[in-house]
Design a protein around this motif. Structure first.
Motif, PDB file in Angstrom:
ATOM      1  N   ILE A 133       7.302  37.572  82.509  1.00 23.69           N
ATOM      2  CA  ILE A 133       8.406  38.463  82.871  1.00 23.69           C
ATOM      3  C   ILE A 133       8.986  38.078  84.226  1.00 23.69           C
ATOM      4  N   ALA A 134       8.125  37.760  85.178  1.00 21.64           N
ATOM      5  CA  ALA A 134       8.587  37.392  86.512  1.00 21.64           C
ATOM      6  C   ALA A 134       9.405  36.107  86.496  1.00 21.64           C
ATOM      7  N   GLU A 135       9.068  35.179  85.614  1.00 21.46           N
ATOM      8  CA  GLU A 135       9.749  33.884  85.591  1.00 21.46           C
ATOM      9  C   GLU A 135      11.112  33.942  84.913  1.00 21.46           C
ATOM     10  N   ASN A 136      11.274  34.775  83.894  1.00 24.36           N
ATOM     11  CA  ASN A 136      12.533  34.798  83.133  1.00 24.36           C
ATOM     12  C   ASN A 136      12.886  36.210  82.689  1.00 24.36           C
ATOM     13  N   TYR A 137      12.900  37.134  83.638  1.00 20.82           N
ATOM     14  CA  TYR A 137      13.100  38.553  83.310  1.00 20.82           C
ATOM     15  C   TYR A 137      14.390  38.798  82.521  1.00 20.82           C
ATOM     16  N   GLY A 138      15.524  38.386  83.079  1.00 24.31           N
ATOM     17  CA  GLY A 138      16.799  38.674  82.443  1.00 24.31           C
ATOM     18  C   GLY A 138      16.949  38.029  81.077  1.00 24.31           C
ATOM     19  N   GLU A 139      16.550  36.770  80.983  1.00 26.17           N
ATOM     20  CA  GLU A 139      16.660  36.059  79.713  1.00 26.17           C
ATOM     21  C   GLU A 139      15.771  36.682  78.641  1.00 26.17           C
ATOM     22  N   LEU A 140      14.571  37.089  79.030  1.00 25.07           N
ATOM     23  CA  LEU A 140      13.671  37.735  78.075  1.00 25.07           C
ATOM     24  C   LEU A 140      14.244  39.058  77.592  1.00 25.07           C
ATOM     25  N   LYS A 141      14.857  39.817  78.499  1.00 15.66           N
ATOM     26  CA  LYS A 141      15.479  41.078  78.098  1.00 15.66           C
ATOM     27  C   LYS A 141      16.573  40.835  77.052  1.00 15.66           C
ATOM     28  N   TYR A 142      17.354  39.778  77.243  1.00 16.99           N
ATOM     29  CA  TYR A 142      18.397  39.485  76.267  1.00 16.99           C
ATOM     30  C   TYR A 142      17.796  39.169  74.898  1.00 16.99           C
ATOM     31  N   HIS A 143      16.754  38.385  74.878  1.00 17.11           N
ATOM     32  CA  HIS A 143      16.128  38.047  73.597  1.00 17.11           C
ATOM     33  C   HIS A 143      15.460  39.264  72.963  1.00 17.11           C
ATOM     34  N   CYS A 144      15.003  40.218  73.787  1.00 19.22           N
ATOM     35  CA  CYS A 144      14.531  41.496  73.244  1.00 19.22           C
ATOM     36  C   CYS A 144      15.667  42.210  72.511  1.00 19.22           C
ATOM     37  N   GLU A 145      16.841  42.244  73.145  1.00 19.75           N
ATOM     38  CA  GLU A 145      18.011  42.847  72.507  1.00 19.75           C
ATOM     39  C   GLU A 145      18.261  42.230  71.140  1.00 19.75           C
ATOM     40  N   GLN A 146      18.183  40.911  71.102  1.00 20.28           N
ATOM     41  CA  GLN A 146      18.456  40.196  69.857  1.00 20.28           C
ATOM     42  C   GLN A 146      17.498  40.599  68.746  1.00 20.28           C
ATOM     43  N   GLU A 147      16.238  40.807  69.104  1.00 20.62           N
ATOM     44  CA  GLU A 147      15.248  41.206  68.105  1.00 20.62           C
ATOM     45  C   GLU A 147      15.551  42.605  67.574  1.00 20.62           C
ATOM     46  N   VAL A 148      15.925  43.510  68.449  1.00 20.15           N
ATOM     47  CA  VAL A 148      16.260  44.865  68.021  1.00 20.15           C
ATOM     48  C   VAL A 148      17.476  44.852  67.103  1.00 20.15           C
ATOM     49  N   GLU A 149      18.497  44.110  67.483  1.00 21.80           N
ATOM     50  CA  GLU A 149      19.709  44.055  66.669  1.00 21.80           C
ATOM     51  C   GLU A 149      19.459  43.368  65.333  1.00 21.80           C
ATOM     52  N   ARG A 150      18.557  42.408  65.335  1.00 20.19           N
ATOM     53  CA  ARG A 150      18.220  41.724  64.072  1.00 20.19           C
ATOM     54  C   ARG A 150      17.566  42.687  63.082  1.00 20.19           C
ATOM     55  N   VAL A 151      16.627  43.480  63.574  1.00 18.44           N
ATOM     56  CA  VAL A 151      15.860  44.359  62.693  1.00 18.44           C
ATOM     57  C   VAL A 151      16.622  45.646  62.377  1.00 18.44           C
ATOM     58  N   PHE A 152      17.277  46.238  63.376  1.00 13.32           N
ATOM     59  CA  PHE A 152      18.002  47.490  63.192  1.00 13.32           C
ATOM     60  C   PHE A 152      19.508  47.233  63.168  1.00 13.32           C
ATOM     61  N   GLN A 153      19.927  46.333  62.351  1.00 11.83           N
ATOM     62  CA  GLN A 153      21.330  45.948  62.295  1.00 11.83           C
ATOM     63  C   GLN A 153      22.217  47.156  61.966  1.00 11.83           C
TER      64      GLN A 153
END
Length: 339
Positions: A133-153
């Motif tokens: 999380i410390a190394e790529n906080y913002g980028e990881l958050k974006y990919h979290c968004e992508q997972e949510v949108e993929r599953v709960f389209q």
């Protein structure tokens, strides 16, 4: 509504749970039971760990899920997939840190974001969660968004807050200034007086999130404040006015501060040096959220309530803010040079 909150006892999650209960919802909290276990006795509590132990969630159903504790996309994917048929709607609390190319102000929800390669994600999976999380906080958050949108389209809500402040904020970024003004005397103020800053009271954010969940809103929303532009000078003067202490703000030039190894954001919270060329970070466009009902309490109320909470804290180690001895040394040098 039956609302499941993944977390719900620390800062934003705490106020989301509080507001949901105040609005009459049936709330379930899922967490490790380690932070604030005494909170919200009227809520159902399920013990587990979102990073690998979701068993307590199986075989249940809710109207909505609110996820303020997701930082790793592989973990968020696991919870989202498990809850795909168990919940009608999923709200994910992301961050304005997802944005890249911050050279321009007024970033809206369509601005470019930082992304990670598949190879980099695999590398991060091998690290301890906090290190990843410390190394790529913002980028990881974006990919979290992508997972949510993929599953709960078509049935997901993504919130991208900026700096969140108020009672129970343990980052010390906002409260540094509250405490420092309360002490009084000469206070080192960084850089340009007209430097724009942004933050939102945690209670305003939580209240709005619950209203958005109640309407099962979809889409992506930036969420910070205030309603109109705020400068560092205006903020510090409002602190002085609200706290009522005798304070002499000494505005020190950026070049001088950097030459004395005064770090933006860590030593001087809310301040990002102009030399970093990041005006977009604290000037995010929130018009979409305001059109959807986001509103703000008076700044003085946030200052007063934060100061009251600070008086009750037992933690003495601070995570942000300039060391008093270092501040004194920098101010002495500045004054001696007559700058």
């Amino acid at each position: 509504m039956k609302i499941l909150i993944l977390g719900g006892t620390r800062f934003l999650g705490r106020f989301i749970a509080e507001r949901a209960l105040q609005n009459g919802h049936e709330v379930t909290l899922f967490n490790r039971g380690q932070s604030g276990p005494e909170l919200f006795p009227e809520a159902e509590k399920l013990i587990g760990d979102r990073n690998g132990d979701l068993e307590a969630l199986r075989g249940r159903s809710w109207d909505a899920v609110i996820d303020p504790s997701g930082y790793l996309p592989w973990s968020v994917a696991e919870s989202a997939e498990l809850l795909a048929e168990a919940a009608e709607h999923y709200t994910f609390i992301s961050s304005a840190s997802v944005y890249d190319h911050l050279e321009q102000p007024n970033i809206d929800e369509n601005h470019s974001v930082g992304k990670l390669s598949t190879e980099r994600i695999e590398e991060l999976k091998k690290l301890e969660p906090q290190q990843a999380i410390a190394e790529n906080y913002g980028e990881l958050k974006y990919h979290c968004e992508q997972e949510v949108e993929r599953v709960f389209q078509g049935r997901s809500l993504i919130i991208r807050p900026g700096l969140i402040v108020g009672p129970y904020d343990f980052t010390d970024r906002f409260s540094y200034w509250i405490n420092r003004i309360a002490i009084g005397g000469e206070v080192l103020a960084p850089g340009r007086r007209d430097k724009r800053i942004q933050f939102i009271d945690v209670r305003d954010l939580a209240e709005w999130i619950i209203r958005m969940v109640e309407s099962k809103a979809n889409g992506i929303y930036n969420a910070t404040g205030p309603e109109t532009g705020l400068t560092m000078e205006e903020f510090l003067h409002k602190c002085k006015e609200t706290i009522g202490n005798k304070v002499d703000l000494v505005w020190v030039e950026e070049k001088f501060l950097l030459g004395h190894e005064v770090d933006g954001w860590t030593d001087m919270p809310l301040w990002i040096p102009d030399s970093m060329n990041m005006p977009g970070f604290l000037t995010v466009n929130i018009q979409k959220a305001m059109d959807a009902g986001l509103n703000f309490r008076p700044l003085a109320e946030t200052i007063r309530d934060t100061l009251d909470w600070e008086a009750s804290r037992t933690v003495t180690e601070r995570k942000a803010g300039l060391d008093p001895d270092k501040e004194k040394a920098v101010l002495n040098d500045w004054n001696e040079k007559g700058l």
